[in-house]
Design an enzyme around this catalytic site. Structure first.
Site, mmCIF file in Angstrom:
data_model
loop_
_atom_site.group_PDB
_atom_site.id
_atom_site.type_symbol
_atom_site.label_atom_id
_atom_site.label_comp_id
_atom_site.label_asym_id
_atom_site.label_seq_id
_atom_site.Cartn_x
_atom_site.Cartn_y
_atom_site.Cartn_z
ATOM 1 N N HIS A 242 -40.610 44.167 66.066
ATOM 2 C CA HIS A 242 -40.528 45.433 66.798
ATOM 3 C C HIS A 242 -39.495 45.332 67.914
ATOM 4 O O HIS A 242 -39.402 44.327 68.599
ATOM 5 C CB HIS A 242 -41.897 45.766 67.408
ATOM 6 C CG HIS A 242 -42.019 47.212 67.780
ATOM 7 N ND1 HIS A 242 -42.504 48.163 66.918
ATOM 8 C CD2 HIS A 242 -41.686 47.874 68.913
ATOM 9 C CE1 HIS A 242 -42.485 49.345 67.506
ATOM 10 N NE2 HIS A 242 -41.988 49.205 68.719
ATOM 11 N N ASP B 244 -51.875 55.910 71.338
ATOM 12 C CA ASP B 244 -50.437 55.682 71.551
ATOM 13 C C ASP B 244 -49.619 56.805 70.920
ATOM 14 O O ASP B 244 -48.615 57.238 71.483
ATOM 15 C CB ASP B 244 -49.991 54.335 70.982
ATOM 16 C CG ASP B 244 -48.485 54.199 71.085
ATOM 17 O OD1 ASP B 244 -47.989 54.181 72.230
ATOM 18 O OD2 ASP B 244 -47.792 54.184 70.049
ATOM 19 N N ARG C 29 -44.870 61.049 76.601
ATOM 20 C CA ARG C 29 -43.947 60.337 77.499
ATOM 21 C C ARG C 29 -42.495 60.676 77.181
ATOM 22 O O ARG C 29 -41.649 60.763 78.072
ATOM 23 C CB ARG C 29 -44.172 58.819 77.389
ATOM 24 C CG ARG C 29 -45.470 58.372 78.048
ATOM 25 C CD ARG C 29 -45.835 56.952 77.625
ATOM 26 N NE ARG C 29 -44.779 56.007 77.889
ATOM 27 C CZ ARG C 29 -44.402 55.036 77.032
ATOM 28 N NH1 ARG C 29 -44.998 54.888 75.872
ATOM 29 N NH2 ARG C 29 -43.435 54.220 77.352
ATOM 30 N N SER D 273 -47.904 50.314 74.796
ATOM 31 C CA SER D 273 -47.578 51.150 73.633
ATOM 32 C C SER D 273 -47.229 50.267 72.429
ATOM 33 O O SER D 273 -47.785 50.417 71.343
ATOM 34 C CB SER D 273 -46.400 52.062 73.996
ATOM 35 O OG SER D 273 -45.811 52.612 72.850
HETATM 36 N N1 URA Z 1 -41.252 51.572 71.724
HETATM 37 C C1 URA Z 1 -42.568 51.880 71.653
HETATM 38 O O1 URA Z 1 -43.196 51.746 70.603
HETATM 39 N N2 URA Z 1 -43.165 52.318 72.763
HETATM 40 C C2 URA Z 1 -42.526 52.460 73.941
HETATM 41 O O2 URA Z 1 -43.130 52.840 74.898
HETATM 42 C C3 URA Z 1 -41.152 52.133 73.999
HETATM 43 C C4 URA Z 1 -40.537 51.688 72.873
#
Ligand code: URA
Length: 436
Positions: free
Chosen positions: A82, A161, A168, A183
């Site tokens: 990720h 999330d 957000r 997150s």
């Molecule tokens: N990637 C995510 O999954 N969440 C975030 O808050 C920022 C980048």
């Protein structure tokens, strides 16, 4: 308990209890607490921050806000990757098939674009018909069959999330350390992988602009992951200029495909090698870095990684002919050079501004409901340290709407700074963190 009191406590700099965090996560996920109150709380957290304990509690509450995916039906070590988000960051598109071609099981959950950064799912939708909206059964069957699947965040995995991320994105509350860490890690924990390789971006195009902040974020996420029993490693990499040359959904897909053909930009390939070698080691396919790199190089030179990309696209309903003929990807009506106004060395590129240009062209979302234009974006010709003469193209802009192009062109010029001396080129890999 009242949401009003929780907002006021954080606004005044207080520390939230685990009961308060659980209350707002449950209430928001269940639809009892409205967007406007959660927006206010996000802004209070943005300014006041959260400590390690609050961040861990928030992560766990979000991870358990829905189902925890059980991947035990897939044999072998499942490795997830990720990125914290960047500009021109198409790494998963090339890296996932490369690692899968080396025998790593890629069972990955990805997101859409956020703020000025792009998202893997939007990019993958450049393949006509491609869907990440697949059932768990499909997901698991596909990983067992061809070694790779990427699905969208379903409503039942980390739903807290999913709602917070979208909120957000449109309330200027993305770039906070605790909110990013919780997150990402809530999704990764809920998605069930055994090992997690994180690409933590740092610089003008990252959510964390300074190296110390990015290192803190990386350590925080490694601590959460290892603490939850998932082998977690973080690579802190440069985002002080766009990665590779392409910025924009279909343009980035094309660059990823070029890379799988061995014809990608050097910085992008090197990042894939660094992250990929960690994935191969974490997944037990290689013992050490050099062996892992050799396997990844072989996957590219033999064509196995490109073939894996085509198999993957087809398995999720996409037009895999576009892997061999990138002319089938969405194309913009107009392609126009943006000429340099002066001679000189490119001193720096504000890469959040480049991300904004792509957004202005229609390549990103301005509201939760926005439709994005997959074809638009920029292909940079000049990167930091390059010498350009006035009139030479700094980039090619791909656009459909001339009105949007005018605004993006203006913004583009603000991103580039020129000088007479050749500047130092930013390091691509800053640090690799295995233990927090
Ligand atoms: N990637 C995510 O999954 N969440 C975030 O808050 C920022 C980048």
């Amino acid at each position: 308990m009242r949401m009003y009191d929780i907002i006021m406590k954080k606004r005044n700099g207080g520390k939230l209890t685990s009961g308060e965090i659980q209350y707002f996560i449950d209430g928001y996920t269940g639809g009892e607490i409205p967007d406007y109150q959660v927006s206010a709380l996000m802004m209070a957290i943005y300014f006041r921050g959260m400590d390690e304990e609050e961040t861990l509690t928030l992560t766990m509450a979000m991870a358990h806000s829905g189902d925890m995916l059980d991947l035990s039906a897939i044999g072998g070590t499942k490795v997830d990757k990720h990125s914290t988000g960047g500009v021109g960051d198409k790494t998963s598109l090339a890296l996932a098939p490369m690692a899968a071609a080396c025998g790593i099981r890629i069972a990955k959950m990805s997101g859409r674009g956020l703020g000025h950064t792009g998202g893997t799912i939007d990019k993958l939708e450049s393949f006509a018909g491609f869907s990440t909206d697949i059932s768990r059964e499909h997901f698991i069957r596909q990983v067992n069959g061809i070694g790779i699947s990427i699905m969208g965040q379903t409503a039942d995995l980390a739903p807290a999330d999913k709602k917070l991320y979208a909120l957000r994105d449109v309330t200027a509350t993305v770039d906070n350390m605790s909110l990013i860490a919780s997150s990402i890690m809530s999704k990764k924990l809920a998605a069930g992988a055994d090992a997690i390789v994180l690409d933590v971006k740092t610089g003008s195009g990252a959510f964390m602009k300074t190296l110390p902040d990015s290192l803190t974020l990386a350590r925080e996420m490694v601590r959460i992951g290892n603490g939850a029993g998932r082998r977690t490693v973080a690579v802190v990499s440069d985002m002080d200029q766009p990665l590779g040359r392409a910025v924009g959904n279909a343009l980035e897909v094309k660059e990823a495909i070029d890379t799988l053909r061995g014809q990608g930009p050097e910085d992008f390939m090197e990042l894939c090698m660094t992250l990929g070698s960690r994935m191969l080691i974490a997944g037990g396919r290689a013992r050490e870095e050099e062996q892992a790199r050799e396997m990844l190089r072989e996957a590219v030179s033999s064509g196995a990684a490109l073939e894996k990309m085509a198999e993957f696209v087809q398995a999720q309903g996409g037009d895999s002919r576009a892997v061999r003929d990138t002319g089938l990807l969405p194309q913009a009506l107009h392609i126009e050079p943006i000429p340099a106004k002066t001679d000189g060395y490119v001193q720096s590129i504000r890469c959040d501004e480049i991300g904004m240009c792509s957004l202005l062209l229609g390549g990103g979302r301005e509201t939760k409901e926005s439709e994005i234009d997959l074809a638009v974006g920029l292909v940079l010709c000049a990167k930091t340290g390059d010498y350009v003469r006035a009139g030479e193209p700094l980039a090619y802009m791909h656009y459909n709407d001339p009105g949007r192009a005018a605004a993006a062109r203006e913004r583009f010029y603000q991103a580039y700074a020129f000088g007479r001396e050749k500047p130092q080129i930013p390091a691509l890999i800053h640090e690799i963190i295995e233990q927090a």
